[in-house]
Design a protein around this motif. Structure first.
Motif, short mmCIF file in Angstrom:
data_model
loop_
_atom_site.label_atom_id
_atom_site.label_comp_id
_atom_site.label_asym_id
_atom_site.label_seq_id
_atom_site.Cartn_x
_atom_site.Cartn_y
_atom_site.Cartn_z
N THR A 36 49.62 38.38 38.24
CA THR A 36 51.04 37.71 37.89
C THR A 36 51.36 38.05 36.39
O THR A 36 50.33 38.26 35.41
N TYR A 37 52.56 38.28 36.17
CA TYR A 37 53.11 38.95 34.81
C TYR A 37 52.21 37.79 33.84
O TYR A 37 51.97 38.22 32.77
N ASN A 38 52.89 36.57 33.86
CA ASN A 38 52.46 35.47 33.08
C ASN A 38 50.71 35.35 32.79
O ASN A 38 50.48 35.35 31.44
N MET A 39 50.28 35.54 33.77
CA MET A 39 48.79 35.43 33.63
C MET A 39 48.18 36.82 33.09
O MET A 39 47.33 36.52 32.30
N ASP A 40 48.90 37.92 33.28
CA ASP A 40 48.31 39.11 32.69
C ASP A 40 48.80 38.98 31.15
O ASP A 40 47.86 39.25 30.19
N MET A 41 50.08 38.55 30.79
CA MET A 41 50.18 38.47 29.52
C MET A 41 49.33 37.53 28.56
O MET A 41 49.17 37.75 27.54
N GLU A 73 30.14 50.21 37.71
CA GLU A 73 29.21 49.22 37.67
C GLU A 73 29.21 48.43 38.77
O GLU A 73 30.14 48.00 39.62
N ALA A 74 28.10 47.83 39.30
CA ALA A 74 27.67 46.96 40.43
C ALA A 74 28.48 45.85 40.18
O ALA A 74 28.07 45.16 39.30
N MET A 75 29.39 45.27 41.03
CA MET A 75 30.15 43.91 40.50
C MET A 75 29.29 42.80 40.42
O MET A 75 29.33 42.06 39.46
N ALA A 76 28.41 42.71 41.53
CA ALA A 76 27.57 41.47 41.44
C ALA A 76 26.74 41.44 40.16
O ALA A 76 26.61 40.28 39.65
N ASP A 77 26.02 42.48 39.85
CA ASP A 77 25.15 42.41 38.78
C ASP A 77 25.86 42.39 37.38
O ASP A 77 25.36 41.76 36.48
N LEU A 78 27.09 42.77 37.52
CA LEU A 78 27.95 42.82 36.23
C LEU A 78 28.30 41.53 36.00
O LEU A 78 28.18 40.66 34.87
N ILE A 79 28.73 40.81 37.10
CA ILE A 79 29.43 39.42 36.61
C ILE A 79 28.13 38.66 36.30
O ILE A 79 28.01 37.74 35.27
N ASP A 80 27.02 38.72 37.03
CA ASP A 80 25.76 37.65 36.76
C ASP A 80 25.27 37.82 35.43
O ASP A 80 25.18 36.80 34.72
N GLU A 81 25.41 39.21 35.07
CA GLU A 81 24.59 39.54 33.72
C GLU A 81 25.50 39.11 32.72
O GLU A 81 25.34 38.41 31.73
N THR A 82 26.91 39.45 32.79
CA THR A 82 27.87 38.98 31.65
C THR A 82 27.96 37.48 31.59
O THR A 82 28.00 37.14 30.42
N ILE A 83 28.04 36.96 32.81
CA ILE A 83 28.19 35.10 32.39
C ILE A 83 26.92 34.68 31.83
O ILE A 83 27.01 34.01 30.95
N SER A 84 25.65 35.18 32.03
CA SER A 84 24.55 34.84 31.45
C SER A 84 24.57 35.23 29.91
O SER A 84 23.84 34.40 29.20
N GLN A 85 25.34 35.96 29.51
CA GLN A 85 25.39 36.48 28.04
C GLN A 85 26.63 36.07 27.46
O GLN A 85 26.64 36.32 26.22
N SER A 86 27.16 34.99 28.19
CA SER A 86 28.35 34.26 27.50
C SER A 86 28.10 32.84 27.24
O SER A 86 27.38 32.11 27.77
N ARG A 87 28.74 32.52 26.06
CA ARG A 87 28.39 30.95 25.71
C ARG A 87 29.46 29.99 26.14
O ARG A 87 29.41 28.85 26.41
N ARG A 88 30.43 30.38 26.74
CA ARG A 88 31.65 29.56 27.48
C ARG A 88 32.15 30.20 28.81
O ARG A 88 32.24 31.62 28.68
N LEU A 89 32.56 29.57 29.51
CA LEU A 89 33.29 30.10 30.62
C LEU A 89 34.63 29.66 30.53
O LEU A 89 35.02 28.31 30.86
N VAL A 90 35.58 30.33 30.60
CA VAL A 90 37.12 29.94 30.35
C VAL A 90 37.70 30.28 31.69
O VAL A 90 37.90 31.51 32.04
N ILE A 91 38.36 29.30 32.32
CA ILE A 91 39.05 29.40 33.72
C ILE A 91 40.48 29.23 33.36
O ILE A 91 40.79 28.11 33.05
N VAL A 92 41.09 30.26 33.71
CA VAL A 92 42.66 30.23 33.46
C VAL A 92 43.23 29.98 34.96
O VAL A 92 43.28 30.67 35.65
N LEU A 93 44.07 28.77 35.01
CA LEU A 93 44.86 28.44 36.40
C LEU A 93 46.02 28.59 36.34
O LEU A 93 46.91 28.32 35.40
N GLY A 94 46.62 29.03 37.48
CA GLY A 94 48.16 29.18 37.62
C GLY A 94 48.61 27.98 38.48
O GLY A 94 47.72 27.01 38.55
N ASN A 95 49.61 28.17 39.36
CA ASN A 95 49.85 26.94 40.20
C ASN A 95 49.23 27.02 41.50
O ASN A 95 48.24 27.94 41.78
N THR A 96 49.22 26.16 42.45
CA THR A 96 48.30 25.99 43.54
C THR A 96 48.60 26.93 44.67
O THR A 96 48.40 26.86 45.99
#
Length: 551
Positions: free
Chosen positions: A395-400, A429-452
């Protein structure tokens, strides 16, 4: 009519209460009054009101309260002059009664205890409450029926005498009754015992009977010892200027009556003080059970003046030993009570204001603290990224927001390091390994939500599951929810998102994609920065006016 009088009565009650509070309190009189159940008793005011300069009035109150004793002479309990009269006294009259003396400028009060007792079963007296008459052995001794003057004229009254509740034959040569005295002739130890005197009188056309029980005993003359001043003991006493004061000299002695005097600077006080402000009372004497005697003499000040301070007022006994002791009057210590009350009131007020201010400005305070030199930076926690950004795609707004605003504010201006999926992963890069490793190396998880709507839901279920597992199950990473648009219905959201929203709420984006929305000092970015960890480098100049240094 009664409704009109009610406010007036309330007003009078308040005024009486207010006036009573200004009275100087002399506590409880040590000398109690006793009465047998069903017999009359009169209680006199214990205060020495005769020394007051101006006109005054005496008022009695029940139980030290503002319930004034009735002045109606037909009432069973009523005030008559400075007396309370109980006609008769009952067991439930056992109570404290307050005598209050007032004039236009002066008010003092003192409590008097009345104890009404029952006679012991089968007897005309109570063994626990008796007058003592202890005499040394001699040919004849006299027993007095005490405290009758307020009730009858002892010269005219017919007083009956009993021993162990049996009438005495007053016509015999053994006894001689005169006024309120009973004389025993040829006294021996057989004459010891409990004597009772009884007299009847009429009051308000009703007949009453009062009695007195006296425990009479004979003793051997004790050895004469030197008088001892039991009080004062060279005391220093704090007293307020202008207040009433009574100094008591108490002497323990045996044998002949002792003479007690009060003096100042080798001069008798009644000679030194010419006015009536300082009055020396007559001495009082009492017999103790062990055969010794107590003599007391009071020195009364109707008003303490500056000239009375730092003087030694001596109590002296005229005897071969000539014991002497003094009292020094001083000003009271400074009373810090008012200051302490004000201090604690201010302290409570400041605490409440501080709590409110902290609650309102909590975000600004935390951000200000983080920008100070007191915060430790370059913390070695093994993390690479400050936040992992998760969002729906396409979505444009989300990407912006995700690809432009977040990096511009959080990375460039505030020095955070973000991992944005779709921007920072490497091809192949392997998607599963990348996500698992990157999240474990992060101090916060930011989830941006649009509408439902279905096209704006989180698309990558695998990425979502790994992130939720890491954040909720293993509790390694804290979650920040951002609503890019107002979402009123979370029905179609994953259960993990619902749980996070319920537990900690969301931050809602209300701005426009304009130049002003890029300022980290807006409320939205302040709330995001508050939930983010402190930066590992110094903030940039645009974020908090501090030189940039990014890790």
């Amino acid at each position: 009519m009664s409704m009109q009088l009610f406010p007036l009565l309330l007003c009078l009650t308040y005024l009486a209460s207010h006036k009573a509070e200004l009275c100087e309190d002399y506590g409880v009189d040590y000398d109690r009054a006793y009465a047998s159940d069903g017999q009359p008793v009169y209680i006199s005011c214990p205060l020495n009101y005769a020394q007051m300069k101006h006109d005054f009035n005496v008022t009695w109150y029940i139980n030290g309260s503002q319930t004034q004793v009735s002045a109606d002479t037909q009432s069973r309990i009523h005030q008559n002059g400075n007396l309370i009269k109980f006609l008769p006294a009952r067991l439930d009259d056992t109570e404290y009664y307050a005598c209050v003396i007032r004039n236009s400028t002066y008010c003092i009060r003192q409590l008097k205890k009345l104890e009404v007792f029952k006679n012991d079963e089968g007897l005309c007296y109570n063994n626990g409450i008796m007058f003592l008459s202890e005499e040394f052995t001699s040919l004849s001794k006299t027993i007095n029926c005490p405290y009758l003057d307020d009730y009858v004229d002892v010269k005219k009254a017919e007083i009956k005498w009993f021993k162990e509740c049996q009438p005495l034959d007053l016509s015999s040569d053994k006894y001689f009754a005169s006024n309120d005295d009973l004389t025993l002739k040829n006294v021996t130890q057989k004459d010891e015992g409990n004597y009772t005197c009884e007299v009847s009188f009429e009051y308000n056309a009703k007949e009453f009977t009062i009695s007195r029980a006296i425990d009479f005993s004979t003793r051997v003359q004790p050895l004469i010892s030197a008088p001892v001043i039991t009080y004062p003991k060279n005391n220093i006493m704090s007293v307020q200027t202008g207040s009433y004061l009574s100094l008591t000299c108490e002497v323990l002695y045996s044998g002949d009556v002792v003479d007690i005097v009060w003096s100042y600077n080798e001069t008798l006080v009644d000679d030194y003080y010419a006015d009536s402000r300082v009055v020396l009372e007559d001495p009082h004497y009492a017999l103790l059970p062990d055969g010794h005697r107590i003599a007391t003499r009071n020195l009364n000040f109707s008003e303490i003046k500056e000239e009375d301070y730092n003087r030694k007022f001596f109590c002296e006994v005229y005897s071969p030993v000539n014991p002497k002791a003094y009292v020094i009057l001083k000003h009271p210590d400074t009373n810090f009570q008012g200051f302490l009350i004000a201090f604690f009131v201010v302290l409570v007020f400041v605490t409440i204001i501080s709590i409110i201010a902290i609650k309102i400005f909590k975000v600004d305070i935390v951000l200000l603290y983080r920008s100070s030199c007191f915060v430790q930076r370059n913390i070695q926690d093994g993390k690479v990224y400050d936040a992992y950004i998760m969002s729906p795609k396409s979505t444009y707004n989300m990407d912006m927001f995700v690809l432009k605003l977040l990096p511009e504010v959080l990375e460039r201006q505030c020095g955070y390091r973000l991992f944005i999926f779709g921007r920072d992963e490497l091809p192949g890069e392997a998607m599963a390994d990348l996500i698992d490793e990157t999240i474990s190396q992060s101090r916060r998880l930011v989830i941006v939500l649009g509408n439902t709507s279905s096209e704006n839901r989180l698309e990558n279920d695998f990425e979502q599951q790994i992130a939720m597992y890491d954040a909720l199950i293993r509790n390694k990473i804290k979650v920040i929810l951002i609503e890019l648009e107002k979402i009123t219905d979370y029905t179609n959201m994953p259960e993990s998102i619902k749980y996070i929203k319920q537990k900690q709420g969301v931050i809602r984006w209300k701005g426009q994609f304009t130049e002003s929305s890029l300022s980290p000092k807006t409320n939205f970015w302040k709330n995001v920065r508050y939930l983010m960890p402190p930066t590992q480098g110094l903030y940039s100049q645009d974020c908090d006016h501090i030189t940039s240094e990014h890790v």
